[in-house]
Design an enzyme around this catalytic site. Structure first.
Site, PDB file in Angstrom:
ATOM      1  N   GLU A 166      36.827  47.577  40.225  1.00 38.83           N
ATOM      2  CA  GLU A 166      37.540  46.631  41.092  1.00 38.83           C
ATOM      3  C   GLU A 166      38.759  47.265  41.770  1.00 38.83           C
ATOM      4  O   GLU A 166      39.892  46.819  41.593  1.00 38.83           O
ATOM      5  CB  GLU A 166      37.968  45.389  40.303  1.00 38.83           C
ATOM      6  CG  GLU A 166      36.812  44.617  39.713  1.00 38.83           C
ATOM      7  CD  GLU A 166      37.239  43.303  39.057  1.00 38.83           C
ATOM      8  OE1 GLU A 166      38.460  43.074  38.915  1.00 38.83           O
ATOM      9  OE2 GLU A 166      36.355  42.510  38.690  1.00 38.83           O
ATOM     10  N   GLU A 364      29.816  42.731  35.896  1.00 38.24           N
ATOM     11  CA  GLU A 364      30.620  41.701  35.226  1.00 38.24           C
ATOM     12  C   GLU A 364      30.261  40.343  35.803  1.00 38.24           C
ATOM     13  O   GLU A 364      30.012  40.202  36.999  1.00 38.24           O
ATOM     14  CB  GLU A 364      32.133  41.900  35.426  1.00 38.24           C
ATOM     15  CG  GLU A 364      32.747  43.052  34.684  1.00 38.24           C
ATOM     16  CD  GLU A 364      34.254  43.171  34.946  1.00 38.24           C
ATOM     17  OE1 GLU A 364      34.907  42.128  35.203  1.00 38.24           O
ATOM     18  OE2 GLU A 364      34.767  44.296  34.910  1.00 38.24           O
TER      19      GLU A 364
END
Length: 462
Positions: A166, A364
């Site tokens: 991320e 995720e």
């Protein structure tokens, strides 16, 4: 209906070094930005719980990997801590760290669990941040060296590498919206951090390919589909801007080797372009990945702005769109996030239609809930809400795969309830409950359900 997934599908979960290991300033480890921030502003952290109070994976890795096996994981993603491996960021390698990571990797493989390893998961060494962090090109070089050392130490056994997790989050949190250290609010500096992160990513990919290692290398991006309030052209354009800033700013460079022309144009229009140097463009082209990890939690719903911009305020992406609370949306009331299962399908479809259908997996997906002790029955958390959440997303994931998306797996966030940045333990995400006082681990009902899904490579749902 029975949902069966492709053969050799990756079933597992994800975590990170800083959120699980503990031993934050021990065992030879150097300080991260999180250690420094907690030491100086502990009130910014929920209940004053800092990065040393994690789920003690450094001490309990063998038992925790046995629990992964109990949950029928065939794969597991975690990260290496740069500040543990190279405490001052650029100098000597810490032998205690090498021993620890070797043991973890070897034990995972011994238990039939494929290790997926991330190189950077928000945990900048403080000595590197003091040089300017990702604003300083010296730090790109230091990261590139760190990546090379990791490949050399562990690349004979780790076959799935990820340069960043991320990467837009440190940009947003550290340089735009004040939820990560160094708490800067300055778009041009944020844009510089984003560019340099991509250059660091590409330098690691280039080194990996040059080394001829046996595996593959990619990146993990949190993709948040942008949905317009309506099909009014102003709303559609607003959603395009949100997509450019928060998705395509990283997705295009790692999949296409270049930035979207529209993003460059808008940054130029507002005088927010970062400084580029000769060779940057060519390096970015070398950073096209083998495998994309997709983190998906919630959609972004936007509309056109209906109020004037304060020209004295710092430039922000929100100059070009506004957020929209869609009536009737399904919410996780504990986290304040919308639950929108079709978003996972829309991401896969976008990748298939617009990006050449890259090899990818869901790295995720998860549901954070506060005070889960409310749901204890006979000593076990009955988190049916988490089972429903995962099953709903897997149904849409399955639809994407049946339509041709090259999605190879599903990893849940997370394995054991872990420390989560400024939220600490406010919201729990794990398949396994963690008792903070005793460090006792107890499998939740969702963990048992997921173990069965993995064992059966699918599930039945009416």
């Amino acid at each position: 209906m029975k949902y069966t997934f492709p053969e050799n599908f990756w079933w597992g979960s994800a975590s990170s070094a800083l959120q699980t290991e503990g031993e934050s300033l021990r065992e030879g480890k150097g300080q991260t930005t999180w250690d420094h921030w907690f030491a100086t502003q502990p009130w910014r952290f929920h209940n004053g719980v800092g990065p040393d109070d994690t789920s003690t994976f450094y001490r309990n890795w063998r038992e925790d990997i046995a629990l992964l096996k109990t949950l029928n994981h065939n794969s597991y993603r975690t990260s290496i801590s740069w500040s543990r491996l190279i405490p001052d960021g650029t100098g000597e390698v810490n032998p205690q760290a090498v021993e620890f990571y070797n043991q973890v990797i070897d034990e995972l493989i011994e238990q039939g669990i494929t290790p997926f390893i991330t190189l950077f998961h928000f945990d900048m060494p403080m000595v590197m941040q003091e040089k300017g962090g990702w604003e300083n090109r010296e730090v790109i070089d230091a990261y590139s060296r760190y990546a090379q050392i990791c490949f050399d130490l562990f690349g004979d056994r780790v076959l799935h590498w990820f340069t960043f997790n991320e990467p837009i989050v440190p940009v947003e949190g550290g340089y735009l919206y004040d939820f990560h250290y160094p708490n800067v609010v300055d778009f041009k500096r944020a844009a510089t951090v984003a560019l340099h992160t991509i250059l660091a990513h590409a330098s690691a990919v280039k080194a990996y390919r040059a080394g001829g290692y046996a595996g593959e290398i990619g990146i993990v991006l949190n993709l948040t589909p942008s949905y317009p309030r309506s099909q009014n052209p102003a709303d559609v354009k607003a959603a395009e801007y949100a997509d450019l800033f928060f998705n395509r700013s990283f997705l295009d460079p790692v999949l296409r080797g270049d930035y979207p022309a529209k993003l460059v144009a808008v940054l130029n229009q507002y005088d927010q372009l970062p400084v580029c140097q000769p060779g940057d463009k060519e390096l970015i082209q070398e950073g096209v990945i083998d495998l994309l990890g997709v983190n998906y939690y919630q959609p972004r719903r936007v509309k056109c702005r209906d109020s004037a911009i304060n020209k004295d305020a710092p430039f922000m992406p929100e100059w070009l769109f506004d957020y929209y609370d869609m009536p009737g949306r399904k919410m996780n009331p504990y986290r304040g996030w919308e639950i929108y299962e079709p978003g996972i399908y829309d991401i896969l479809t976008n990748l298939r239609v617009n990006y050449g259908n890259p090899r990818c997996f869901i790295s995720e997906n998860g549901m954070g809930v506060e005070n889960e002790q409310r749901f204890i029955n006979d000593g076990q958390i009955n988190d049916q809400y988490r089972i429903d959440f995962v099953a709903g997303h897997l149904q849409w994931l399955h639809k994407g795969i049946t339509e041709g998306s090259r999605c190879l797996g599903y990893h849940m966030w997370t394995f054991i309830d872990n420390w989560s940045w400024c939220n600490a333990y406010k919201n729990r995400y794990g398949f396994i409950q963690l008792d903070l006082a005793t460090q006792q681990r107890t499998i939740k009902r969702s963990g048992e359900w997921f173990a069965a899904v993995s064992a059966n490579n699918g599930f039945d749902k009416e």
